[in-house]
Write a protein that holds these residues in place. Structure first.
Motif, short mmCIF file in Angstrom:
data_model
loop_
_atom_site.label_atom_id
_atom_site.label_comp_id
_atom_site.label_asym_id
_atom_site.label_seq_id
_atom_site.Cartn_x
_atom_site.Cartn_y
_atom_site.Cartn_z
N VAL A 113 0.84 -1.20 0.00
CA VAL A 113 0.00 0.00 0.00
C VAL A 113 0.87 1.25 0.00
CG1 VAL A 113 -1.72 1.32 1.29
CG2 VAL A 113 -1.91 -1.18 1.15
N ILE A 114 1.90 1.25 0.82
CA ILE A 114 2.82 2.39 0.88
C ILE A 114 3.43 2.64 -0.50
CG2 ILE A 114 4.98 3.25 1.84
CD1 ILE A 114 4.30 1.68 4.40
N ALA A 115 3.84 1.58 -1.17
CA ALA A 115 4.45 1.72 -2.49
C ALA A 115 3.45 2.27 -3.50
CB ALA A 115 4.99 0.37 -2.96
N PHE A 116 2.22 1.76 -3.47
CA PHE A 116 1.19 2.23 -4.40
C PHE A 116 0.91 3.71 -4.18
CE2 PHE A 116 -3.03 3.21 -5.85
CZ PHE A 116 -3.20 2.46 -7.00
N VAL A 117 0.69 4.09 -2.91
CA VAL A 117 0.38 5.49 -2.61
C VAL A 117 1.55 6.40 -2.99
CG1 VAL A 117 -0.11 7.12 -0.75
CG2 VAL A 117 -1.25 4.89 -0.79
N ALA A 118 2.77 5.97 -2.69
CA ALA A 118 3.95 6.79 -3.01
C ALA A 118 4.06 7.02 -4.51
CB ALA A 118 5.21 6.12 -2.47
N VAL A 119 3.93 5.96 -5.29
CA VAL A 119 4.02 6.09 -6.75
C VAL A 119 2.89 6.96 -7.28
CG1 VAL A 119 3.87 4.84 -8.94
CG2 VAL A 119 5.26 3.93 -7.07
N TRP A 120 1.70 6.76 -6.75
CA TRP A 120 0.54 7.53 -7.21
C TRP A 120 0.75 9.02 -6.95
CZ3 TRP A 120 -3.16 10.88 -5.49
CH2 TRP A 120 -4.31 11.04 -6.29
N PHE A 121 1.21 9.37 -5.75
CA PHE A 121 1.42 10.78 -5.42
C PHE A 121 2.58 11.36 -6.23
CE2 PHE A 121 -1.44 10.42 -1.84
CZ PHE A 121 -1.91 11.71 -1.68
N VAL A 122 3.64 10.60 -6.43
CA VAL A 122 4.77 11.09 -7.22
C VAL A 122 4.32 11.42 -8.63
CG1 VAL A 122 6.94 10.42 -8.30
CG2 VAL A 122 6.59 10.01 -5.87
N ILE A 123 3.54 10.53 -9.24
CA ILE A 123 3.06 10.77 -10.61
C ILE A 123 2.21 12.04 -10.67
CG2 ILE A 123 1.52 9.91 -12.41
CD1 ILE A 123 2.46 7.09 -11.67
N ASN A 124 1.30 12.21 -9.71
CA ASN A 124 0.43 13.38 -9.74
C ASN A 124 1.19 14.66 -9.42
OD1 ASN A 124 -2.72 12.85 -10.05
ND2 ASN A 124 -1.80 11.05 -9.10
N LEU A 125 2.09 14.60 -8.45
CA LEU A 125 2.88 15.79 -8.12
C LEU A 125 3.82 16.16 -9.26
CD1 LEU A 125 3.69 15.11 -4.36
CD2 LEU A 125 2.07 16.77 -5.30
#
Length: 257
Positions: A193-205
């Motif tokens: 979950v941490i990995a998914f959220v981190a990647v998702w936020f990095v892409i959007n940011l």
């Protein structure tokens, strides 16, 4: 705990068994896109003015009252109706693919009414954060990405929950909709979950950082995505009909601790 016969029956369920509410939303979005392609340019602009989310609508120093159609009612409904409009067939197609992937398990878990309320809440949250970060902007925002991001966040709350009973495999994703979801504090300790959220936020940011530099498309409403995701993650328990038991919570804490 599910007995072996129940698990076996769930394994036989089609992975892509699309809930009717997802099919219905997809049909509405596709029909709206077809209409927007069919009408003349002036009518297309009127549709945007009436149903798209336009931050300047809420700033009388930019637009005087009455310039945009719909009045006070449109001030309210555009927080949600913008999600049914899209800029192109590619735009609506991508959003529907993501909604199929993440919205389907959430819709199966929530049921029709709860899912529609959840879709509305996350869409409105996306519009709210977009308004805060684009005050007075005249450019309309459209697209279901904020609500789809909310579905992604909601799916994270329970997609690995079935590990409390059986070893997780891709084909078991569908069975997770029936298992109690652990608390957010437990979910956020899961490395996947941490990995998914981190990647998702990095892409959007990345869109936010690169758009002013001309590297990425500045029309991507990435703040709306984040608004929908955060609200979907935090408000999931308000819509979730599957309740936890003390044993479920204890097990998940022991497994992730």
């Amino acid at each position: 705990m599910l007995d072996p016969s129940q698990v076996s029956a769930q394994r036989r369920q089609p992975i892509l068994n699309v809930p009717p509410v997802i099919t219905g939303l997809a049909a509405v979005m596709l029909a709206i896109q077809l209409v927007r392609d069919w009408v003349d340019p002036d009518t297309a602009v009127e549709i945007l003015a009436l149903f798209a989310f336009i931050p300047a609508r809420y700033d009388p120093s930019i637009l005087t009252p009455g310039v945009l159609p719909g009045g006070t009612a449109a001030d309210i409904w555009t927080f949600v109706t913008y999600a049914f409009l899209h800029g192109s067939w590619t735009h609506v197609g991508l959003n529907l693919l993501w909604m199929l992937a993440f919205g389907s398990p959430v819709a199966r878990r929530f049921g029709v009414l709860r899912f529609l309320l959840f879709f509305t809440a996350t869409a409105a949250a996306g519009a709210g954060l977009h308004l805060l970060t684009h005050e007075g902007e005249i450019v309309p925002m459209i697209g279901a990405s904020a609500a789809v991001s909310g579905c992604m966040a909601a799916a994270l709350r329970f997609m690995f929950a079935s590990e409390a009973y059986v070893a997780w495999r891709p084909e078991m994703f569908g069975t997770a909709v029936d298992y109690p979801a652990p608390p957010l504090s437990v979910v956020m300790r899961d490395r996947r979950v941490i990995a998914f959220v981190a990647v998702w936020f990095v892409i959007n940011l990345a869109f936010g950082v690169s758009a002013p530099l001309g590297i990425a498309d500045g029309s991507v409403a990435w703040q709306a995505h984040i608004g929908g995701f955060i609200v979907g993650l935090l408000l999931f328990p308000l819509f979730d009909p599957v309740r936890r038991t003390p044993d479920d919570t204890t097990f998940m804490r022991q497994r992730n601790g």
